[in-house]
Enzyme design. Structure first.
Site, short mmCIF file in Angstrom:
data_model
loop_
_atom_site.label_atom_id
_atom_site.label_comp_id
_atom_site.label_asym_id
_atom_site.label_seq_id
_atom_site.Cartn_x
_atom_site.Cartn_y
_atom_site.Cartn_z
N LEU A 42 0.84 -1.18 0.00
CA LEU A 42 0.00 0.00 0.00
C LEU A 42 0.89 1.25 0.00
O LEU A 42 1.83 1.34 0.78
CB LEU A 42 -0.89 -0.01 1.25
CG LEU A 42 -1.89 1.12 1.41
CD1 LEU A 42 -2.93 1.09 0.30
CD2 LEU A 42 -2.57 1.03 2.78
N GLY A 182 20.00 10.55 -18.55
CA GLY A 182 18.75 11.29 -18.37
C GLY A 182 18.94 12.47 -17.45
O GLY A 182 19.37 12.32 -16.30
N GLY A 183 18.61 13.66 -17.96
CA GLY A 183 18.75 14.87 -17.17
C GLY A 183 17.42 15.47 -16.77
O GLY A 183 17.30 16.68 -16.60
N GLY A 184 16.41 14.60 -16.61
CA GLY A 184 15.13 15.06 -16.11
C GLY A 184 15.13 15.10 -14.59
O GLY A 184 16.19 15.12 -13.95
N VAL A 185 13.94 15.07 -14.00
CA VAL A 185 13.81 15.21 -12.54
C VAL A 185 14.62 14.15 -11.80
O VAL A 185 15.41 14.45 -10.91
CB VAL A 185 12.33 15.14 -12.13
CG1 VAL A 185 12.20 15.10 -10.62
CG2 VAL A 185 11.56 16.33 -12.70
N GLU A 189 18.11 14.94 -9.61
CA GLU A 189 18.02 14.73 -8.15
C GLU A 189 19.10 13.77 -7.67
O GLU A 189 19.76 14.01 -6.65
CB GLU A 189 16.63 14.23 -7.76
CG GLU A 189 15.57 15.31 -7.83
CD GLU A 189 14.23 14.89 -7.23
OE1 GLU A 189 13.38 15.77 -7.02
OE2 GLU A 189 14.03 13.67 -6.97
N GLU A 206 22.41 13.68 -21.31
CA GLU A 206 21.04 14.03 -21.71
C GLU A 206 21.01 14.31 -23.22
O GLU A 206 21.75 15.17 -23.70
CB GLU A 206 20.56 15.24 -20.92
CG GLU A 206 19.23 15.81 -21.37
CD GLU A 206 18.11 14.80 -21.39
OE1 GLU A 206 17.62 14.49 -22.50
OE2 GLU A 206 17.72 14.31 -20.32
N HIS A 444 9.30 40.49 5.93
CA HIS A 444 10.70 40.82 5.65
C HIS A 444 11.56 40.57 6.88
O HIS A 444 11.18 40.97 7.99
CB HIS A 444 10.82 42.29 5.24
CG HIS A 444 12.24 42.75 5.07
ND1 HIS A 444 12.97 42.47 3.95
CD2 HIS A 444 13.06 43.46 5.90
CE1 HIS A 444 14.18 42.99 4.07
NE2 HIS A 444 14.26 43.60 5.26
#
Length: 467
Positions: A42, A182-185, A189, A206, A444
């Site tokens: 699950l 692969g240079g995606g997410v 990461e 990539e 601020h």
């Protein structure tokens, strides 16, 4: 002979990942009799082998970076070593707590949780092979939520030193010089994490022209500059021709003949829909390259009463998209009238260092849809933001607006910018004008003050920014 039982339900859900369990929890809230079928655990990929464990290890990477960051502020810390066994134990403890909580939720809602391999065997029937025998679940409605799997490239068979993200999360050592396809997410990461945890060199390969190529081009270029500064190497715009491995390491050859060598290869070329062998096509459901084609307004397939949610539906493969789609379908079945989900209104976060966040249209997409002269954009540099300077981060917030109209895209890069995405989500989905946001008083010094500053500038009255 195996025992066979048949049960009747209002809704039968095939898949207990993000989309499936969200549909189950919401449907049960609405008084529906629910069966939730899952062959593994699950919570699915996100909880056990994806989002949650990855972010836990990225947090460990932040801690490992702390000594070098602290020294700049006059606090002398040292990093003695990284105990990989303890790191993996920390990750597993986080997963375990969330898993236990999710199990309790499902039990408290009186959902019939069925463990076993389920298959669609009729327009309203799911047959499940369980340890106790075969159960046939009949539902007035069926929700397909079978999730996704890590893809690879032709000729690159996963195993040994060729890892997918799931195997990489269990690696008992920190790679010394990994190569990432692969240079995606997922790719950026893991590159960020391994570099923080002590990898000597990290190389991303990539084939597209940019890292995180689905983001606004300004964001992609900023991440590339940041990675170059961090010592993370990358090759862009050239595809991989072949990859080889032996007991000592891996070798990747690109189409232009360039060769990279390392100790591990992470294949991070995206995720495919997990629909093979589940009976979908046999029941007449329209498919495209393994994806289930569902009506964008209703998420119902071409077979009445059968819906699809999550990664098996073309579009963003995000856990929170799965949650939203599961809730949406449960409410439609429950007789409510939820608003259709707008894909561009879903926020997208990449938890590398620096973090990347976006929601809405990129500047390019906006110009393609509205016309070159109908779009305005502004980038507020975090160099003018006090809290960002304290944190020692560079980056910017970019707002894209329809000319004389609302903000239709927010894009950002910088340390901890994921925590600014809540306001960005509301701005885009509530169609706020820059003037609306500029009138709100942001604290601020804070990082979210940068959002207000960007809006002030786009509204024509910049404060801590040049006009």
């Amino acid at each position: 002979m195996a025992d066979t039982t048949t049960d009747q339900f209002d809704v039968v859900i095939l898949g207990g990942g993000s989309g499936g369990y969200a549909a189950a929890l919401r449907g049960a809230q609405l008084g529906q009799k629910i069966a939730l079928v899952e062959k593994d655990k699950l919570g699915g990929t996100c909880l056990h082998r994806g989002c949650v464990p990855t972010k836990a290890l990225l947090h460990v990477g932040e801690l490992a970076d702390a000594p070098s960051e602290a020294s700049a502020a006059g606090v002398n810390l040292t990093l003695d070593s990284i105990d990989v066994e303890k790191v993996l134990g920390f990750k597993d403890k986080i997963i375990g707590r969330l898993y236990k909580g999710l199990q309790g939720l499902v039990k408290s809602r009186k959902i019939d949780y069925v463990e076993g391999f389920g298959k669609l065997t009729g327009p309203n029937t799911v047959t499940v092979e369980t340890e106790g025998g075969t159960r046939t679940l009949t539902g007035k409605n069926i929700i397909l939520a079978s999730g996704s799997f890590s893809k690879t490239l032709p000729g690159i068979d996963l195993g040994g030193r060729f890892l997918d993200s799931e195997a990489a999360l269990q690696l008992p050592e920190i790679p010394k010089n990994p190569i990432i396809l692969g240079g995606g997410v997922i790719g950026v990461e893991f590159a960020s994490m391994w570099k923080s945890l002590g990898a000597e060199s990290v190389t991303i390969v990539e084939g597209l022209p940019h890292l995180v190529a689905n983001e606004d081009e300004a964001i992609s270029k900023a991440l590339e500059r940041a990675y170059k500064k961090r010592g993370i190497a990358y090759s862009l715009g050239v595809f991989t021709e072949k990859a080889e491995q032996d007991e000592n390491g891996v070798k990747v050859t690109l189409a232009d003949g360039k060769v990279y060598e390392g100790d591990y290869l992470l294949v991070a070329v995206g995720r495919g829909p997990n629909t093979k062998g589940l009976g979908y096509e046999e029941q007449g459901i329209e498919m495209d390259r393994g994806f289930v084609l569902a009506n964008k307004e209703t998420l119902e397939t071409n077979v009445p009463g059968i819906y699809a949610v999550g990664d098996i539906v073309p579009g963003l493969q995000l856990a929170h998209r799965g949650f939203a789609q599961g809730i949406f379908v449960a409410e439609r079945i429950g007789g409510l009238n939820p608003a259709p989900i707008v894909e561009s209104g879903i926020e997208r976060i990449t938890y590398c260092e620096p973090e990347v966040g976006s929601v809405g249209l990129t500047e390019k997409q906006a110009k393609e849809q509205l016309g070159e002269d109908k779009v305005e954009a502004y980038e507020y540099n975090l160099g003018g933001n006090g809290k960002s300077q304290i944190l020692g981060t560079t980056g910017f917030i970019k707002l894209v607006r329809e000319k004389d109209g609302p903000i239709i895209g927010v894009h950002m890069i910088g340390s901890r910018t994921s925590e600014l995405m809540g306001e960005a989500l509301l701005i885009v989905n509530w169609e706020a004008y820059p003037e609306d946001v500029a009138s709100l008083i942001h604290g601020h010094p804070s990082q979210h003050e940068a959002m207000g500053e960007a809006a002030l500038a786009l509204a024509g009255k910049p404060l801590h920014a040049h006009a």
